[in-house]
Design a protein around this motif. Structure first.
Motif, PDB file in Angstrom:
ATOM      1  N   LEU A 108       0.818  -1.208   0.000  1.00  0.00           N
ATOM      2  CA  LEU A 108       0.000   0.000   0.000  1.00  0.00           C
ATOM      3  C   LEU A 108       0.857   1.267   0.000  1.00  0.00           C
ATOM      4  N   LEU A 109       1.963   1.244   0.718  1.00  0.00           N
ATOM      5  CA  LEU A 109       2.849   2.415   0.726  1.00  0.00           C
ATOM      6  C   LEU A 109       3.379   2.705  -0.669  1.00  0.00           C
ATOM      7  N   ARG A 110       3.679   1.652  -1.405  1.00  0.00           N
ATOM      8  CA  ARG A 110       4.207   1.811  -2.757  1.00  0.00           C
ATOM      9  C   ARG A 110       3.101   2.128  -3.757  1.00  0.00           C
ATOM     10  N   SER A 111       2.053   1.322  -3.777  1.00  0.00           N
ATOM     11  CA  SER A 111       1.049   1.411  -4.836  1.00  0.00           C
ATOM     12  C   SER A 111       0.032   2.525  -4.627  1.00  0.00           C
ATOM     13  N   ILE A 112      -0.424   2.710  -3.400  1.00  0.00           N
ATOM     14  CA  ILE A 112      -1.447   3.715  -3.135  1.00  0.00           C
ATOM     15  C   ILE A 112      -0.834   5.073  -2.825  1.00  0.00           C
ATOM     16  N   GLU A 113       0.195   5.093  -1.997  1.00  0.00           N
ATOM     17  CA  GLU A 113       0.792   6.367  -1.583  1.00  0.00           C
ATOM     18  C   GLU A 113       1.953   6.814  -2.447  1.00  0.00           C
ATOM     19  N   GLY A 114       2.472   5.922  -3.285  1.00  0.00           N
ATOM     20  CA  GLY A 114       3.502   6.321  -4.232  1.00  0.00           C
ATOM     21  C   GLY A 114       4.887   6.519  -3.681  1.00  0.00           C
ATOM     22  N   PHE A 115       5.179   5.970  -2.505  1.00  0.00           N
ATOM     23  CA  PHE A 115       6.532   6.083  -1.954  1.00  0.00           C
ATOM     24  C   PHE A 115       7.491   5.201  -2.750  1.00  0.00           C
ATOM     25  N   ASP A 116       8.720   5.673  -2.938  1.00  0.00           N
ATOM     26  CA  ASP A 116       9.719   4.796  -3.550  1.00  0.00           C
ATOM     27  C   ASP A 116      10.258   3.858  -2.471  1.00  0.00           C
ATOM     28  N   PHE A 117      11.085   2.900  -2.882  1.00  0.00           N
ATOM     29  CA  PHE A 117      11.515   1.866  -1.941  1.00  0.00           C
ATOM     30  C   PHE A 117      12.436   2.417  -0.853  1.00  0.00           C
ATOM     31  N   LEU A 163      -9.466   0.828 -17.059  1.00  0.00           N
ATOM     32  CA  LEU A 163      -9.810   0.187 -15.788  1.00  0.00           C
ATOM     33  C   LEU A 163     -10.325  -1.233 -16.025  1.00  0.00           C
ATOM     34  N   LYS A 164     -11.152  -1.386 -17.031  1.00  0.00           N
ATOM     35  CA  LYS A 164     -11.681  -2.716 -17.350  1.00  0.00           C
ATOM     36  C   LYS A 164     -10.553  -3.674 -17.703  1.00  0.00           C
ATOM     37  N   SER A 165      -9.592  -3.199 -18.474  1.00  0.00           N
ATOM     38  CA  SER A 165      -8.456  -4.036 -18.865  1.00  0.00           C
ATOM     39  C   SER A 165      -7.637  -4.447 -17.646  1.00  0.00           C
ATOM     40  N   ILE A 166      -7.408  -3.503 -16.732  1.00  0.00           N
ATOM     41  CA  ILE A 166      -6.587  -3.789 -15.547  1.00  0.00           C
ATOM     42  C   ILE A 166      -7.238  -4.848 -14.674  1.00  0.00           C
ATOM     43  N   VAL A 167      -8.518  -4.654 -14.340  1.00  0.00           N
ATOM     44  CA  VAL A 167      -9.166  -5.591 -13.411  1.00  0.00           C
ATOM     45  C   VAL A 167      -9.451  -6.938 -14.080  1.00  0.00           C
ATOM     46  N   THR A 168      -9.670  -6.925 -15.399  1.00  0.00           N
ATOM     47  CA  THR A 168      -9.865  -8.182 -16.106  1.00  0.00           C
ATOM     48  C   THR A 168      -8.574  -8.997 -16.125  1.00  0.00           C
ATOM     49  N   ALA A 243     -13.083   4.213   2.193  1.00  0.00           N
ATOM     50  CA  ALA A 243     -11.879   3.587   2.727  1.00  0.00           C
ATOM     51  C   ALA A 243     -10.813   3.439   1.651  1.00  0.00           C
ATOM     52  N   PHE A 244     -11.250   3.367   0.384  1.00  0.00           N
ATOM     53  CA  PHE A 244     -10.318   3.153  -0.720  1.00  0.00           C
ATOM     54  C   PHE A 244     -10.473   4.278  -1.735  1.00  0.00           C
ATOM     55  N   LEU A 245      -9.393   5.002  -1.954  1.00  0.00           N
ATOM     56  CA  LEU A 245      -9.434   6.195  -2.787  1.00  0.00           C
ATOM     57  C   LEU A 245      -8.185   6.233  -3.661  1.00  0.00           C
ATOM     58  N   ILE A 246      -8.381   6.321  -4.979  1.00  0.00           N
ATOM     59  CA  ILE A 246      -7.277   6.382  -5.938  1.00  0.00           C
ATOM     60  C   ILE A 246      -7.218   7.786  -6.530  1.00  0.00           C
ATOM     61  N   THR A 247      -6.021   8.316  -6.650  1.00  0.00           N
ATOM     62  CA  THR A 247      -5.825   9.658  -7.180  1.00  0.00           C
ATOM     63  C   THR A 247      -5.560   9.613  -8.680  1.00  0.00           C
ATOM     64  N   LYS A 248      -6.248  10.482  -9.434  1.00  0.00           N
ATOM     65  CA  LYS A 248      -5.946  10.661 -10.848  1.00  0.00           C
ATOM     66  C   LYS A 248      -4.790  11.644 -10.999  1.00  0.00           C
ATOM     67  N   PRO A 249      -3.890  11.416 -11.950  1.00  0.00           N
ATOM     68  CA  PRO A 249      -3.798  10.240 -12.801  1.00  0.00           C
ATOM     69  C   PRO A 249      -3.283   9.045 -11.998  1.00  0.00           C
ATOM     70  N   GLN A 254      -1.602   1.163  -8.578  1.00  0.00           N
ATOM     71  CA  GLN A 254      -2.568   1.703  -7.621  1.00  0.00           C
ATOM     72  C   GLN A 254      -3.909   0.990  -7.730  1.00  0.00           C
ATOM     73  N   VAL A 255      -4.347   0.778  -8.942  1.00  0.00           N
ATOM     74  CA  VAL A 255      -5.644   0.125  -9.150  1.00  0.00           C
ATOM     75  C   VAL A 255      -5.612  -1.312  -8.650  1.00  0.00           C
ATOM     76  N   THR A 256      -4.580  -2.059  -9.021  1.00  0.00           N
ATOM     77  CA  THR A 256      -4.526  -3.464  -8.617  1.00  0.00           C
ATOM     78  C   THR A 256      -4.420  -3.597  -7.099  1.00  0.00           C
ATOM     79  N   ALA A 257      -3.647  -2.722  -6.461  1.00  0.00           N
ATOM     80  CA  ALA A 257      -3.505  -2.792  -5.008  1.00  0.00           C
ATOM     81  C   ALA A 257      -4.819  -2.460  -4.312  1.00  0.00           C
TER      82      ALA A 257
END
Length: 275
Positions: A108-117, A163-168, A243-249, A254-257
């Motif tokens: 979640l830190l990487r995918s949702i919040e965008g922190f590097d390693f 989005l459809k492609s990612i979740v599919t 509880a789950f919020l994705i930022t554009k772009p 982010q979507v998969t996580a």
């Protein structure tokens, strides 16, 4: 070391970063109430000992680092978190028993919040290589844990297709794509989804939030992920928040996580109802 020089500067910096900590906390716990309890405990700890933030390379990393210490040492149970929340977290930990400690956090830190390693390593007090390994393991294993049917509410055709492609590709089934509130309600009724992935502003100027609320009232609770270019507008603490919020772009990560995490907690809640 952080460049904060006064309590006023620290307070201003923390206020700017708090919405993103709250987003992370709720995604981690799967509940707004319990996530906000952890965020509040983090602020109380910093107020009592501001040096805990100053020791980090930035205020944001310090804020997340203090949160992580509280989360790790509390066993995911703190005062004010309900028995239901505790049970959901226990079920979640049971489902992830084969994953190393901290994998979900790293994801979640990487995918949702965008922190590097490097930032994740500082937050979690581990090495860069450990942070990368935790993320990769969680990304592969958690994404395979739960599959279901997803309704996409998005008025921009290219984004909806993406989005459809990612979740599919994740293995989920997209039941339908809706562009307006009325269309979303009709399609949700016709083919009930396990999860709703929704934009905030829709084609006819209707609200994705209103569409989702109408569906939840009729179909019952189910996980929802909102997508918005302005997440801070929904992370004020003044009203119920997603509880789950994705930022554009957004990124595919982010979507998969977010989808994996939302579906994951949905199944643990169903398990809790059986106990």
């Amino acid at each position: 070391m952080s460049e904060i020089t006064s309590p006023g500067d620290l307070g201003t910096s923390l206020a700017a970063e708090l919405p993103f900590l709250r987003r992370y906390a709720r995604a981690l716990t799967g509940q707004q109430e319990s996530g906000d309890r952890y965020a509040l405990a983090t602020l109380e700890t910093i107020v009592a000992g501001p040096a805990s933030v100053g020791a980090c390379s930035s205020t944001k990393l310090g804020l997340f680092s203090v949160f992580h210490k509280i989360w790790s040492t509390s066993g995911a149970l703190i005062e004010g978190v309900s028995d239901t929340d505790q049970l959901l977290e226990a079920r979640a930990q049971w489902r992830l028993a084969d994953l190393p400690h901290n994998t979900r956090e790293a994801l979640l830190l990487r995918s949702i919040e965008g922190f590097d390693f490097s930032a994740i390593a500082e937050i979690m007090d581990i090495s860069h290589n450990e942070a990368e390994e935790l993320f990769e393991r969680a990304r592969h294993q958690m994404g395979e844990a739960v599959l279901g049917n997803i309704l996409i509410i998005e008025d921009e055709g290219i984004i909806a297709m993406d989005l459809k492609s990612i979740v599919t590709d994740m293995g989920h089934t997209v039941t339908d794509v809706a562009r307006t509130k009325d269309e979303a309600i009709a399609k949700g009724r016709a083919n009930v989804p396990d999860l709703i992935l929704s934009d905030i502003q829709l084609a006819d100027k209707s609200s994705g939030i209103d569409a989702v609320n109408a569906l939840l009232e009729e179909l019952g609770d189910r996980p929802v992920i909102f997508i918005t270019a302005y997440p801070e507008r929904l992370l004020t603490g003044e009203r119920p928040e997603p509880a789950f919020l994705i930022t554009k772009p957004y990124s595919e990560e982010q979507v998969t996580a977010a989808v994996s995490q939302a579906m994951f907690f949905a199944t643990t809640e169903e398990m809790a109802e059986l106990v």
